[in-house]
Scaffold this active site. Structure first.
Site, mmCIF file in Angstrom:
data_model
loop_
_atom_site.group_PDB
_atom_site.id
_atom_site.type_symbol
_atom_site.label_atom_id
_atom_site.label_comp_id
_atom_site.label_asym_id
_atom_site.label_seq_id
_atom_site.Cartn_x
_atom_site.Cartn_y
_atom_site.Cartn_z
ATOM 1 N N ALA A 26 39.913 41.977 41.546
ATOM 2 C CA ALA A 26 39.912 41.166 42.782
ATOM 3 C C ALA A 26 40.156 42.008 44.037
ATOM 4 C CB ALA A 26 40.974 40.070 42.670
ATOM 5 N N GLN A 104 35.886 42.250 36.534
ATOM 6 C CA GLN A 104 36.627 41.030 36.178
ATOM 7 C C GLN A 104 36.311 39.940 37.200
ATOM 8 O OE1 GLN A 104 40.939 42.272 34.852
ATOM 9 N NE2 GLN A 104 40.220 43.714 36.398
ATOM 10 N N ILE A 106 34.361 37.245 39.674
ATOM 11 C CA ILE A 106 33.398 36.161 39.403
ATOM 12 C C ILE A 106 32.598 35.835 40.661
ATOM 13 C CG2 ILE A 106 34.837 35.157 37.583
ATOM 14 C CD1 ILE A 106 35.876 33.132 39.664
ATOM 15 N N ASP A 107 32.659 36.742 41.672
ATOM 16 C CA ASP A 107 32.097 36.423 42.986
ATOM 17 C C ASP A 107 30.667 36.909 43.185
ATOM 18 O OD1 ASP A 107 34.389 38.955 44.219
ATOM 19 O OD2 ASP A 107 32.345 39.239 43.493
ATOM 20 N N HIS A 122 34.383 38.122 33.100
ATOM 21 C CA HIS A 122 34.958 36.787 33.272
ATOM 22 C C HIS A 122 33.953 35.791 33.814
ATOM 23 C CE1 HIS A 122 39.183 38.837 33.545
ATOM 24 N NE2 HIS A 122 38.709 38.780 32.306
ATOM 25 N N CYS A 133 24.918 19.151 28.359
ATOM 26 C CA CYS A 133 23.486 19.507 28.168
ATOM 27 C C CYS A 133 23.203 20.962 28.487
ATOM 28 C CB CYS A 133 22.620 18.588 29.044
ATOM 29 S SG CYS A 133 22.699 18.952 30.816
ATOM 30 N N SER A 196 45.130 44.901 39.151
ATOM 31 C CA SER A 196 46.552 45.087 38.809
ATOM 32 C C SER A 196 46.703 45.542 37.360
ATOM 33 C CB SER A 196 47.297 43.760 39.018
ATOM 34 O OG SER A 196 46.724 42.749 38.187
ATOM 35 N N ASN A 220 43.963 51.519 43.881
ATOM 36 C CA ASN A 220 44.565 50.195 43.925
ATOM 37 C C ASN A 220 45.694 50.182 44.941
ATOM 38 O OD1 ASN A 220 44.388 47.504 42.570
ATOM 39 N ND2 ASN A 220 46.587 47.877 42.306
HETATM 40 N N1 APR Z 1 41.941 47.861 48.076
HETATM 41 C C1 APR Z 1 42.409 48.212 46.849
HETATM 42 N N2 APR Z 1 43.217 47.413 46.112
HETATM 43 C C2 APR Z 1 43.580 46.221 46.644
HETATM 44 C C3 APR Z 1 43.146 45.789 47.913
HETATM 45 C C4 APR Z 1 42.284 46.665 48.641
HETATM 46 N N3 APR Z 1 41.814 46.334 49.863
HETATM 47 N N4 APR Z 1 43.685 44.550 48.159
HETATM 48 C C5 APR Z 1 44.417 44.231 47.065
HETATM 49 N N5 APR Z 1 44.374 45.234 46.169
HETATM 50 C C6 APR Z 1 44.978 45.305 44.843
HETATM 51 C C7 APR Z 1 46.338 44.651 44.720
HETATM 52 O O1 APR Z 1 47.332 45.645 44.927
HETATM 53 C C8 APR Z 1 46.336 44.114 43.287
HETATM 54 O O2 APR Z 1 47.064 44.975 42.416
HETATM 55 O O3 APR Z 1 44.123 44.572 43.994
HETATM 56 C C9 APR Z 1 44.870 44.132 42.866
HETATM 57 C C10 APR Z 1 44.354 42.765 42.474
HETATM 58 O O4 APR Z 1 45.034 42.391 41.311
HETATM 59 P P1 APR Z 1 44.853 40.896 40.767
HETATM 60 O O5 APR Z 1 44.976 39.953 41.911
HETATM 61 O O6 APR Z 1 45.756 40.778 39.589
HETATM 62 O O7 APR Z 1 43.323 40.850 40.315
HETATM 63 P P2 APR Z 1 42.701 41.319 38.945
HETATM 64 O O8 APR Z 1 43.363 42.576 38.453
HETATM 65 O O9 APR Z 1 41.246 41.349 39.132
HETATM 66 O O10 APR Z 1 43.111 40.092 37.971
HETATM 67 C C11 APR Z 1 42.568 40.108 36.671
HETATM 68 O O11 APR Z 1 43.405 37.842 36.341
HETATM 69 O O12 APR Z 1 43.725 35.691 37.142
HETATM 70 C C12 APR Z 1 42.941 36.484 36.310
HETATM 71 O O13 APR Z 1 40.695 36.101 35.732
HETATM 72 C C13 APR Z 1 41.508 36.498 36.799
HETATM 73 O O14 APR Z 1 39.913 38.331 36.798
HETATM 74 C C14 APR Z 1 41.251 37.968 37.142
HETATM 75 C C15 APR Z 1 42.259 38.684 36.265
#
Ligand code: APR
Length: 246
Positions: A26, A104, A106-107, A122, A133, A196, A220
């Site tokens: 994300a 991961q 979905i966008d 995902h 259906c 994360s 990250n």
């Molecule tokens: N650049 C780099 N990293 C970033 C930025 C940025 N601009 N903004 C946020 N982050 C980092 C945050 O520090 C965080 O650790 O992105 C990470 C996002 O982590 P999550 O929100 O946990 O997203 P993700 O790892 O994709 O989650 C995995 O969890 O809820 C489920 O299915 C959902 O696919 C998702 C999965």
């Protein structure tokens, strides 16, 4: 062009890699305006994904999910455009330097940036399916129905509509996971961007690459549980690091 040593090291890793794979979460889409799940401005602070993204809750209370979709998910995704981080990964693929993006997310933004090989672990919320259906609807068409119908029903058979994404409690698409595992096992450079690394089984893939002798790089904003095994770690915005080295 940044000349700092870690950026030079990453440029060197990318230049010498024969099988590079990117793994995104994300965080790569945060700069496109899509909220992350965790972290200080993540969705978990306002909406609990363990509730809205749980398959049992979806079946017992589809209206809760579709209200979240109408008020949060759709407005964020429908207005989002790829940012420099997505574009940099697409450029690496076009140059033949990147074999695949395992995401991961979905966008659909990585495909919108021009990437051809995107493994969506995902699913993709732009595809809405009928559980009875199996007919597909677009996200836009379903959003329009939400104005008068909550939860929305399949226009073809009246069945239950669900975004084609993996909810907590659902299995990942096995064909996609198989390809993602193979890519992780055969790569020599595994680049994590904006995750994360706490949700399994996806978060296990960097370890698979590491155990197969690949270099692991993590970009990250916050620290992750796998920083300790990475060859390079950048706690910086993804678009800044990637646009500096690509
Ligand atoms: N650049 C780099 N990293 C970033 C930025 C940025 N601009 N903004 C946020 N982050 C980092 C945050 O520090 C965080 O650790 O992105 C990470 C996002 O982590 P999550 O929100 O946990 O997203 P993700 O790892 O994709 O989650 C995995 O969890 O809820 C489920 O299915 C959902 O696919 C998702 C999965």
């Amino acid at each position: 062009m940044s000349t700092s040593r870690p950026y030079d090291a990453l440029r060197g890793f990318i230049a010498s890699a024969r099988q590079m794979v990117a793994f995104t979460g994300a965080g790569i889409s945060a700069e496109s305006g899509i909220p992350t799940y965790r972290g200080d401005d993540g969705l978990w602070n306002k909406y609990d994904p363990a509730r809205f993204a749980n398959i049992d809750n979806f079946f017992s209370d589809p209206e809760y999910y579709w209200s979240f979709f109408k008020e949060v998910r759709y407005p964020a995704i429908s207005q989002a455009v790829p940012n420099r981080a997505h574009t940099a990964l697409a450029q690496l693929e076009q140059k033949g330097a990147l074999k695949a993006v395992i995401t991961q997310n979905i966008d659909g933004l990585q495909q919108a940036a021009g990437s051809q090989k995107v493994l969506e672990l995902h699913g993709n919320t732009r595809r809405i399916i009928c559980l009875q259906c199996r007919q597909h609807q677009t996200m836009e068409a379903v959003h329009q129905r939400l104005a008068t119908e909550l939860p929305p029903k399949c226009p073809a058979c009246g069945g239950t509509l669900k975004p084609d994404v993996v909810f907590f409690g659902e299995a990942l698409p096995m064909d996609v996971m198989k390809d993602a595992l193979a890519a992780s096992q055969t790569c020599d450079l595994f680049l994590v961007v904006g995750s994360s690394l706490v949700v399994q089984p996806a978060a296990g893939l960097p370890l698979v690459a590491n155990r197969n002798g690949a270099r692991v790089v993590i970009i990250n904003r916050d620290s992750t549980p796998l920083d300790r095994i990475a060859d390079l770690v950048f706690h910086e915005p993804a678009s800044e690091v990637l646009s500096a080295v690509v």
